[in-house]
Scaffold this motif. Structure first.
Motif, PDB file in Angstrom:
ATOM      1  N   SER A 124       0.940  -1.213  -0.044  1.00 20.54           N
ATOM      2  CA  SER A 124       0.148   0.119   0.057  1.00 20.54           C
ATOM      3  C   SER A 124       0.812   1.140  -0.022  1.00 20.54           C
ATOM      4  N   ASP A 169      -8.251   0.529   1.245  1.00 21.41           N
ATOM      5  CA  ASP A 169      -8.218  -0.454   0.144  1.00 21.41           C
ATOM      6  C   ASP A 169      -7.780  -1.522   0.704  1.00 21.41           C
ATOM      7  N   GLY A 170      -7.203  -1.823   1.978  1.00 15.45           N
ATOM      8  CA  GLY A 170      -6.468  -3.024   2.356  1.00 15.45           C
ATOM      9  C   GLY A 170      -7.710  -3.832   2.914  1.00 15.45           C
TER      10      GLY A 170
END
Length: 221
Positions: free
Chosen positions: A194, A204-205
């Motif tokens: 990331s 997003d993770g």
């Protein structure tokens, strides 16, 4: 024994999957419960359990620790996971029995120190009931004792590791080292870096982690 908060399946009824979520240093099960709530819609038939680590945190007035992190930190990892591992393994076995599930319906999720525990225990479940766990998802963590993995591994679930390139707590090189150790022993491993992210789990993770869990649990026998 250890225990902690849990979320029953959003869809109701008997759980089809067990997701054990392991918090980091100086936190507790509530840290991971917040992330579990964001995954419930995507995994409506899963029960999420978020055990509190067995020890009060030695360097904080709140939170728990799976093992101490007195300097030098790296030297604490292996004895720490060796000591805490049996407690977590027993907790997982009891949770599977409680919901009448096999290891193939199990996923382990860890953050930081919790990732160390997930990798240590998930790769050493012996014997795993009904095959290996469906998957291990680790955020911002490391592998303790990668040099011992080859002689101790009993279970080869697929693994996904997610790490921020600006992590100031657990250097991103830890993900590279863990991935290499997993590859050497034949474990399928995915990694995601990331960009611009430190020691944290971001949106997003979470999205990538949810996709990994959905795919792996759907493929479980």
């Amino acid at each position: 024994m250890i225990d902690g908060p849990r979320l029953l399946p959003l869809a109701g009824g008997r759980p089809e999957h067990l997701i054990v979520m392991l918090h980091g240093y100086a936190a507790d099960g509530r840290q991971m419960l917040n992330f579990a709530r964001q995954w419930q819609n995507g995994l409506p038939h899963a029960v999420f359990v978020c055990p509190n680590a067995p020890e009060p945190c030695e360097q904080s007035d709140f939170g728990r620790q799976w093992f101490p992190l007195t300097p030098p930190k790296a030297q604490q990892y292996w004895p720490g996971v060796e000591r805490a591992g049996p407690l977590l393994d027993a907790f997982i076995t009891d949770a599977l029995a409680r919901y009448d599930l096999l290891d193939a319906s199990l996923a382990l999720v860890g953050f930081s120190q919790g990732t160390m525990m997930a990798l240590h225990v998930g790769l050493r479940r012996n014997p795993p009931r009904g095959g290996p766990p469906a998957g291990i998802l680790g955020y911002c963590g490391a592998m303790a004792g990668p040099e011992f993995l080859g002689e101790q591994i009993t279970s080869r679930p697929p693994v996904m590791l997610i790490h921020g390139d600006l992590d100031e707590v657990v250097p991103v090189q830890a993900m590279t080292i863990a991935a290499a150790a997993l590859t050497r022993v034949g474990v399928e491993v995915e990694t995601h870096l990331s960009r611009g992210i430190g020691h944290e789990i971001t949106a997003d993770g979470l999205a990538l982690g949810l996709q990994f869990l959905q795919e792996r649990l759907a493929a479980a026998p």
